[in-house]
Structure formats: structure tokens, C-alpha cells
Design a protein around this motif. Structure first.
Motif, short mmCIF file in Angstrom:
data_model
loop_
_atom_site.label_atom_id
_atom_site.label_comp_id
_atom_site.label_asym_id
_atom_site.label_seq_id
_atom_site.Cartn_x
_atom_site.Cartn_y
_atom_site.Cartn_z
N GLN A 22 -73.65 14.54 32.45
CA GLN A 22 -74.07 13.28 33.05
C GLN A 22 -72.84 12.45 33.40
OE1 GLN A 22 -76.67 11.31 30.30
NE2 GLN A 22 -78.12 13.00 30.24
N TYR A 26 -71.66 11.20 37.02
CA TYR A 26 -71.45 9.76 37.20
C TYR A 26 -70.04 9.50 37.74
CZ TYR A 26 -70.79 4.84 36.31
OH TYR A 26 -70.50 3.51 36.46
N LEU A 72 -78.04 7.25 36.12
CA LEU A 72 -77.11 7.94 35.21
C LEU A 72 -76.43 6.96 34.28
CD1 LEU A 72 -75.54 10.53 37.65
CD2 LEU A 72 -76.72 11.09 35.50
#
Length: 152
Positions: A22, A26, A72
Motif C-alpha cells: 500500500q 501511495y 490508500l
């Protein structure tokens, strides 16, 4: 990574992915966003130089990518700001005052949030004995919440 889909909540933001992935996604989106904004600013000021700043195109993020970036960020924040971290800090000997100071809150709020988390963990255990807090762990957590609360 797959093509970003439309996300409606933070839970949709690839919540099934490890937080490291993640963060990677991001960071990729955030870097593209910063790069596109920087180029647009240089162009607007009339100082953009392709030789110095790079000639490659830097399109802005799409709406879907902005939504993904936001989702996110929320997903990552909720993952790393998990209430279990408070629990582990307490078990290690941290005080309520230390925890409240670190999370920029007051002791009463931190205690209430921890109690809600403990309640949820105990409910989880009652539905699935392999998960959550046992009755003994729950009693200890509730006692921790009450320790020193009268002094506040």
C-alpha cells in the motif's frame, strides 16, 4: 500493480494488500502528483526548461488516481494507527499520559478508545474463540483503563 479502480471507501483501497505494498503504491502516486504539480508550476511561472527539468510528459493524476491516493492514505493510517499498538505499549509499561501525548489527545479520550477496542476484541472472542480477547484478557484491559482514572 493493476490499473486503479474507483474506490468509494478506504476499505476498497487494496485493504487485502500488505501495508508495505500500500505504501509503495501511495508513494508512486504521490511522487507522480508532486512531479506533475512542480512542472505545471514551472510552466506557469515561465521558467520551465526541458533541458534542465526534463522533457517527459507529466500528466496530472486522474480523478480515480486522486481517489485511490486518498483511500490508500486512509487505509495506511488506519493500519499503522491500530488500537492494538496502544495495547502493546500499555503491556510494555507505557503510561496513559505518555500515550495521550504521543497521539496528541487527552487521557480520557485515549482510555475510552482503548476500552471500545477491548470491548470489540472481547465480542470477537465470544463469536470466534480463536480471535480477540479472552475473558481474563478483557478483565485486565478494563482494569488498565480504570487505573488512575480517578486522578484525572
Amino acid at each position: 500493480m493493476t490499473t486503479p479502480e474507483q474506490h468509494t471507501t478506504w476499505r476498497d483501497a487494496r485493504y487485502d494488500m500488505p501495508v508495505s505494498q500500500q505504501l509503495e503504491r501511495y508513494n508512486t502516486l504521490a511522487a507522480r502528483h508532486a512531479s506533475a504539480r512542480a512542472r505545471a508550476e514551472l510552466v506557469a511561472r515561465g521558467v520551465y526548461d526541458p533541458a534542465r527539468h526534463g522533457a517527459e510528459d507529466r500528466p496530472p493524476l486522474t480523478v480515480a488516481e486522486h481517489i485511490e491516493l486518498l483511500a490508500l492514505a486512509e487505509c495506511i493510517a488506519r493500519t499503522v494507527r491500530h488500537p492494538a499498538n496502544v495495547h502493546h505499549a500499555l503491556l510494555a509499561g507505557a503510561t496513559w499520559a505518555q500515550i495521550a501525548g504521543v497521539v496528541d489527545s487527552d487521557e480520557r479520550t485515549v482510555r475510552q478508545e482503548y476500552q471500545r477496542w477491548a470491548d470489540d476484541q472481547h465480542d470477537l472472542h465470544r463469536h470466534d474463540p480463536r480471535l480477540g480477547m479472552t475473558a481474563e484478557e478483557y478483565a485486565a484491559a478494563t482494569a488498565r483503563v480504570a487505573e488512575g482514572a480517578a486522578d484525572m
